[in-house]
Design a protein around this motif. Structure first.
Motif, mmCIF file in Angstrom:
data_model
loop_
_atom_site.group_PDB
_atom_site.id
_atom_site.type_symbol
_atom_site.label_atom_id
_atom_site.label_comp_id
_atom_site.label_asym_id
_atom_site.label_seq_id
_atom_site.Cartn_x
_atom_site.Cartn_y
_atom_site.Cartn_z
ATOM 1 N N ASN A 81 -43.240 -26.379 -38.135
ATOM 2 C CA ASN A 81 -43.515 -26.643 -36.721
ATOM 3 C C ASN A 81 -43.993 -28.056 -36.440
ATOM 4 N N ALA A 82 -43.640 -29.022 -37.308
ATOM 5 C CA ALA A 82 -44.132 -30.386 -37.086
ATOM 6 C C ALA A 82 -42.981 -31.391 -37.149
ATOM 7 N N HIS A 83 -43.140 -32.448 -36.355
ATOM 8 C CA HIS A 83 -42.158 -33.537 -36.409
ATOM 9 C C HIS A 83 -42.857 -34.868 -36.202
ATOM 10 N N LEU A 84 -42.163 -35.923 -36.622
ATOM 11 C CA LEU A 84 -42.652 -37.281 -36.459
ATOM 12 C C LEU A 84 -42.338 -37.732 -35.034
ATOM 13 N N ALA A 85 -43.348 -37.772 -34.194
ATOM 14 C CA ALA A 85 -43.164 -38.178 -32.796
ATOM 15 C C ALA A 85 -42.715 -39.631 -32.740
ATOM 16 N N GLY A 86 -41.643 -39.875 -32.000
ATOM 17 C CA GLY A 86 -41.142 -41.235 -31.857
ATOM 18 C C GLY A 86 -40.170 -41.655 -32.940
ATOM 19 N N GLY A 87 -40.046 -40.848 -33.991
ATOM 20 C CA GLY A 87 -39.069 -41.087 -35.035
ATOM 21 C C GLY A 87 -39.176 -42.431 -35.734
ATOM 22 N N LEU A 88 -38.017 -42.890 -36.218
ATOM 23 C CA LEU A 88 -37.959 -44.137 -36.979
ATOM 24 C C LEU A 88 -38.420 -45.327 -36.153
ATOM 25 N N LYS A 89 -38.162 -45.286 -34.848
ATOM 26 C CA LYS A 89 -38.601 -46.373 -33.973
ATOM 27 C C LYS A 89 -40.124 -46.513 -34.047
ATOM 28 N N ALA A 90 -40.847 -45.391 -33.899
ATOM 29 C CA ALA A 90 -42.314 -45.425 -33.934
ATOM 30 C C ALA A 90 -42.816 -45.779 -35.334
ATOM 31 N N TRP A 91 -42.119 -45.281 -36.358
ATOM 32 C CA TRP A 91 -42.475 -45.561 -37.757
ATOM 33 C C TRP A 91 -42.475 -47.077 -37.987
ATOM 34 N N LYS A 92 -41.400 -47.724 -37.541
ATOM 35 C CA LYS A 92 -41.284 -49.177 -37.743
ATOM 36 C C LYS A 92 -42.274 -49.927 -36.854
ATOM 37 N N PRO A 143 -46.891 -41.579 -36.755
ATOM 38 C CA PRO A 143 -46.419 -42.184 -37.994
ATOM 39 C C PRO A 143 -47.538 -42.332 -39.030
ATOM 40 N N GLU A 144 -48.721 -42.673 -38.568
ATOM 41 C CA GLU A 144 -49.841 -42.853 -39.490
ATOM 42 C C GLU A 144 -50.219 -41.535 -40.167
ATOM 43 N N GLU A 145 -50.224 -40.439 -39.393
ATOM 44 C CA GLU A 145 -50.531 -39.127 -39.973
ATOM 45 C C GLU A 145 -49.496 -38.734 -41.025
ATOM 46 N N VAL A 146 -48.225 -38.989 -40.718
ATOM 47 C CA VAL A 146 -47.162 -38.630 -41.648
ATOM 48 C C VAL A 146 -47.229 -39.505 -42.900
ATOM 49 N N ALA A 147 -47.419 -40.803 -42.724
ATOM 50 C CA ALA A 147 -47.510 -41.707 -43.875
ATOM 51 C C ALA A 147 -48.658 -41.291 -44.795
ATOM 52 N N ARG A 148 -49.795 -40.936 -44.210
ATOM 53 C CA ARG A 148 -50.955 -40.504 -44.998
ATOM 54 C C ARG A 148 -50.646 -39.201 -45.728
ATOM 55 N N GLY A 149 -50.001 -38.260 -45.021
ATOM 56 C CA GLY A 149 -49.646 -36.981 -45.632
ATOM 57 C C GLY A 149 -48.677 -37.144 -46.791
ATOM 58 N N LEU A 150 -47.744 -38.093 -46.663
ATOM 59 C CA LEU A 150 -46.796 -38.361 -47.745
ATOM 60 C C LEU A 150 -47.515 -38.991 -48.937
ATOM 61 N N LEU A 156 -41.130 -34.859 -45.946
ATOM 62 C CA LEU A 156 -40.448 -35.411 -44.782
ATOM 63 C C LEU A 156 -38.959 -35.097 -44.882
ATOM 64 N N VAL A 157 -38.415 -34.468 -43.830
ATOM 65 C CA VAL A 157 -36.998 -34.113 -43.778
ATOM 66 C C VAL A 157 -36.344 -34.915 -42.650
ATOM 67 N N ASP A 158 -35.477 -35.839 -43.044
ATOM 68 C CA ASP A 158 -34.776 -36.711 -42.102
ATOM 69 C C ASP A 158 -33.499 -36.007 -41.668
ATOM 70 N N VAL A 159 -33.353 -35.740 -40.366
ATOM 71 C CA VAL A 159 -32.188 -35.015 -39.867
ATOM 72 C C VAL A 159 -31.148 -35.951 -39.222
ATOM 73 N N ARG A 160 -31.280 -37.254 -39.467
ATOM 74 C CA ARG A 160 -30.269 -38.182 -38.955
ATOM 75 C C ARG A 160 -28.976 -38.031 -39.764
ATOM 76 N N GLU A 161 -27.909 -38.593 -39.240
ATOM 77 C CA GLU A 161 -26.597 -38.466 -39.863
ATOM 78 C C GLU A 161 -26.402 -39.491 -40.990
ATOM 79 N N PHE A 182 -40.228 -32.846 -39.790
ATOM 80 C CA PHE A 182 -38.889 -33.345 -39.483
ATOM 81 C C PHE A 182 -38.980 -34.720 -38.836
ATOM 82 N N ALA A 183 -37.951 -35.548 -39.084
ATOM 83 C CA ALA A 183 -37.914 -36.893 -38.516
ATOM 84 C C ALA A 183 -36.475 -37.258 -38.175
ATOM 85 N N CYS A 184 -36.338 -38.143 -37.188
ATOM 86 C CA CYS A 184 -35.010 -38.649 -36.805
ATOM 87 C C CYS A 184 -35.203 -40.082 -36.308
ATOM 88 N N ARG A 185 -34.361 -40.532 -35.385
ATOM 89 C CA ARG A 185 -34.465 -41.909 -34.895
ATOM 90 C C ARG A 185 -35.543 -42.045 -33.827
#
Length: 111
Positions: free
Chosen positions: A92-103, A15-22, A29-34, A69-72
């Motif tokens: 070829n990259a995704h947010l490991a742990g998704g929204l749970k790890a983000w929070k 999550p920290e890497e993604v937040a910094r990249g954003l 960041l592409v959220d693939v949740r419904e 890519f990110a999901c829950r």
């Protein structure tokens, strides 16, 4: 779907890497949740492309940014990455742990 088997083709980002990249404008960041999930809580500034109707070619040109890519929880985001790769896209990259790890990392969400 055989794409789900080869997780080695997908890079885990924290999550920290993604937040910094954003923040630095290096990632898209592409959220693939419904829709029922994203209506409740969203990643700030994420593009929403639900996995149920996922077509990697609908993702706009990232203009040099890394697509992540990110999901829950981190499962659907791996699937989305593999589908995109099977379509010939270099995502070829995704947010490991998704929204749970983000929070858990104390990062903000929009509700």
């Amino acid at each position: 779907m055989s794409a789900q088997l080869d997780r080695s083709k997908v890079r885990d980002l924290t999550p920290e890497e993604v937040a910094r990249g954003l923040t630095e404008g290096r990632m898209l960041l592409v959220d693939v949740r419904e829709p029922n999930e994203t209506a409740v809580e969203r990643y700030p500034d994420a593009l929403i492309v639900p996995l149920s109707e996922f077509d990697p070619n609908t993702i706009p040109d990232p203009a040099g940014k890394q697509v992540v890519f990110a999901c829950r929880s981190g499962n659907r985001s791996v699937t989305a990455s593999l589908i995109a790769q099977n379509a010939g896209l270099p995502y070829n990259a995704h947010l490991a742990g998704g929204l749970k790890a983000w929070k858990e990392a104390g990062l903000p969400t929009d509700s």
